[in-house]
Design a protein around this motif. Sequence first.
Motif, short mmCIF file in Angstrom:
data_model
loop_
_atom_site.label_atom_id
_atom_site.label_comp_id
_atom_site.label_asym_id
_atom_site.label_seq_id
_atom_site.Cartn_x
_atom_site.Cartn_y
_atom_site.Cartn_z
N TYR A 197 -27.92 90.60 -84.45
CA TYR A 197 -26.66 90.72 -83.69
C TYR A 197 -25.50 90.23 -84.55
N TRP B 6 -19.98 90.81 -76.21
CA TRP B 6 -19.63 89.69 -77.08
C TRP B 6 -19.30 90.20 -78.47
N THR C 233 -21.26 94.32 -65.12
CA THR C 233 -21.55 95.18 -66.27
C THR C 233 -20.92 96.56 -66.16
N CYS D 18 -27.11 86.61 -78.47
CA CYS D 18 -25.96 86.89 -79.33
C CYS D 18 -25.98 86.12 -80.64
N ARG E 194 -26.10 94.49 -74.32
CA ARG E 194 -25.28 93.28 -74.29
C ARG E 194 -24.36 93.24 -75.51
N TRP E 195 -23.49 94.21 -75.61
CA TRP E 195 -22.63 94.33 -76.79
C TRP E 195 -21.21 93.85 -76.54
N ILE F 145 -28.02 84.60 -72.83
CA ILE F 145 -27.07 85.46 -73.56
C ILE F 145 -26.70 84.79 -74.88
#
Length: 91
Positions: free
Chosen positions: A26, A53, A72, A21, A50-51, A17
């Motif tokens: 990103y 963060w 999630t 990120c 994976r938004w 991750i």
Amino acid sequence: MKLAKQWREETRGLSSINQMCMHPAYQQIIGMGEAVIPLLLREIANKSGRWFWALKSIAREDPVPFEFRGNTKEMTKAWLEWGRQRGYECY
């Protein structure tokens, strides 16, 4: 969103991750600030990317209760509710 597509394509095989990120696309998305929050909320609603963060970095808050971190589905629900409460149009 062109940057989101680029990010998905270029991080497809990554499991970290942190690496995902820290990808330049990103980071550019985060740099766009509050204007991209509706787009990110739509991304998590439709694709569950994976938004989290990015949302946390831009919003400077995290609506996800401690017990749901890592889940999630629950994290998505918490962020979408956060967006609704703040009047973001994301659907």
